[in-house]
Enzyme design. Structure first.
Site, PDB file in Angstrom:
ATOM      1  N   PRO A  88       0.811  -1.221   0.000  1.00 36.41           N
ATOM      2  CA  PRO A  88       0.000   0.000   0.000  1.00 36.41           C
ATOM      3  C   PRO A  88       0.843   1.271   0.000  1.00 36.41           C
ATOM      4  O   PRO A  88       0.499   2.254  -0.656  1.00 36.41           O
ATOM      5  CB  PRO A  88      -0.824  -0.113   1.292  1.00 36.41           C
ATOM      6  CG  PRO A  88      -0.839  -1.568   1.606  1.00 36.41           C
ATOM      7  CD  PRO A  88       0.496  -2.079   1.164  1.00 36.41           C
ATOM      8  N   TYR A  89       1.952   1.257   0.721  1.00 41.18           N
ATOM      9  CA  TYR A  89       2.834   2.423   0.747  1.00 41.18           C
ATOM     10  C   TYR A  89       3.401   2.681  -0.640  1.00 41.18           C
ATOM     11  O   TYR A  89       3.429   3.824  -1.118  1.00 41.18           O
ATOM     12  CB  TYR A  89       3.952   2.205   1.761  1.00 41.18           C
ATOM     13  CG  TYR A  89       4.883   3.389   1.901  1.00 41.18           C
ATOM     14  CD1 TYR A  89       4.478   4.541   2.580  1.00 41.18           C
ATOM     15  CD2 TYR A  89       6.161   3.373   1.354  1.00 41.18           C
ATOM     16  CE1 TYR A  89       5.310   5.630   2.706  1.00 41.18           C
ATOM     17  CE2 TYR A  89       7.006   4.455   1.469  1.00 41.18           C
ATOM     18  CZ  TYR A  89       6.583   5.588   2.150  1.00 41.18           C
ATOM     19  OH  TYR A  89       7.420   6.660   2.267  1.00 41.18           O
ATOM     20  N   ILE A  90       3.850   1.629  -1.309  1.00 39.49           N
ATOM     21  CA  ILE A  90       4.385   1.764  -2.657  1.00 39.49           C
ATOM     22  C   ILE A  90       3.314   2.300  -3.604  1.00 39.49           C
ATOM     23  O   ILE A  90       3.562   3.215  -4.396  1.00 39.49           O
ATOM     24  CB  ILE A  90       4.929   0.413  -3.151  1.00 39.49           C
ATOM     25  CG1 ILE A  90       6.177   0.036  -2.360  1.00 39.49           C
ATOM     26  CG2 ILE A  90       5.230   0.456  -4.646  1.00 39.49           C
ATOM     27  CD1 ILE A  90       6.606  -1.390  -2.539  1.00 39.49           C
ATOM     28  N   SER A 101       0.738   4.094  -2.837  1.00 40.22           N
ATOM     29  CA  SER A 101       0.419   5.482  -2.501  1.00 40.22           C
ATOM     30  C   SER A 101       1.468   6.440  -3.040  1.00 40.22           C
ATOM     31  O   SER A 101       1.140   7.515  -3.553  1.00 40.22           O
ATOM     32  CB  SER A 101       0.275   5.640  -0.982  1.00 40.22           C
ATOM     33  OG  SER A 101       1.525   5.589  -0.307  1.00 40.22           O
TER      34      SER A 101
END
Length: 256
Positions: free
Chosen positions: A159-161, A163
């Site tokens: 999810p961080y990637i 985002s």
């Protein structure tokens, strides 16, 4: 166009996520270069302390409590800049969250929603209100804080990637749409940067420090001021022909 001395002299700047880390470093770097800053974050006690520090050094600084997830908070922050300084010249959209390192198939909805809402919707909210204010005053410059995770894949951080890739997409879309109206929009992509969270991770997991340094050609962690300097340059007239760019500030990580 300012070319000598303080290269942000007189510019009114909004900095989100300004209560710690890269955001707090940006407040110090930007004011050293002559900017008038409005600091925005959720932690009022820290904002007040940093504002007092900057004023004691002779800087023009103020703060507003702001959660970038809330459009009304962002609208109020932008309005505070224009009310206090008369215009909005530049913005550093720095607010964001990281998240736990977990395999994708084990992540729950809450983890995904928290990261995507803060890192993507937060930037989206900021862009909408900042661009509106800049159009009213003849243009400006915006820098969004992405990450090397917006350029490459990192295990157990899906999810961080996603985002941070989305932040780069928003940056490029806004840059293209508003270039002829005098608004430049760029992004920085920091590598591992010293912060309270990173220091805690490294203290609890020394192997992460070794891995981060081994994968960075310069062999070290960035200081937050080093990242803030890149954002300051992109906000200045010295970067007047730079828009839609993504600038890695990563010690060579993406080239490794």
């Amino acid at each position: 166009m300012e070319r000598d001395g303080s290269f942000l002299a007189g510019k009114a700047v909004l900095i989100t996520g300004a209560s710690s880390g890269i955001g707090a470093a940006a407040a110090r770097v930007f004011t050293r270069q002559g900017a008038k800053v409005m600091l925005a974050a959720r932690r009022e006690e820290r904002l007040a302390a940093l504002t007092a520090e900057l004023r004691a050094q002779g800087a023009e600084a103020d703060y507003t409590v702001c959660d970038v997830l809330l459009p009304r908070d962002v609208a109020r922050a932008v309005a505070r800049v224009t009310e206090r300084y008369g215009r909005l010249d530049a913005c550093f959209n720095n607010a964001g969250v990281g998240g736990d390192r977990t395999p994708l198939h084990l992540m729950g909805d809450d983890a995904y929603d928290t990261i995507m809402d803060t890192n993507v919707r937060g930037v989206w909210n900021c862009l909408r209100y900042e661009i509106g204010a800049m159009l009213d005053h003849g243009g400006g410059a915006i820098v969004n804080n992405s990450s090397v995770a917006g350029l490459v894949a990192i295990p157990t951080a899906a999810p961080y990637i996603a985002s941070k890739h989305a932040v780069i997409g928003l940056t490029r879309a806004a840059a293209d749409e508003y270039a002829r109206q005098g608004i430049r929009v760029n992004a920085i992509a920091p590598g591992t940067t010293r912060s309270e969270i990173i220091d805690d991770w490294f203290a609890r997991h020394p192997e992460l420090r070794r891995l981060a340094h081994a994968s960075t050609p310069q062999g070290r962690t960035a200081e937050p001021e080093e990242v803030a300097e890149a954002a300051a340059w992109l906000c200045s007239d010295r970067a007047s022909f730079v828009t839609g760019a993504v600038v890695p500030v990563d010690g060579g990580f993406v080239n490794h």
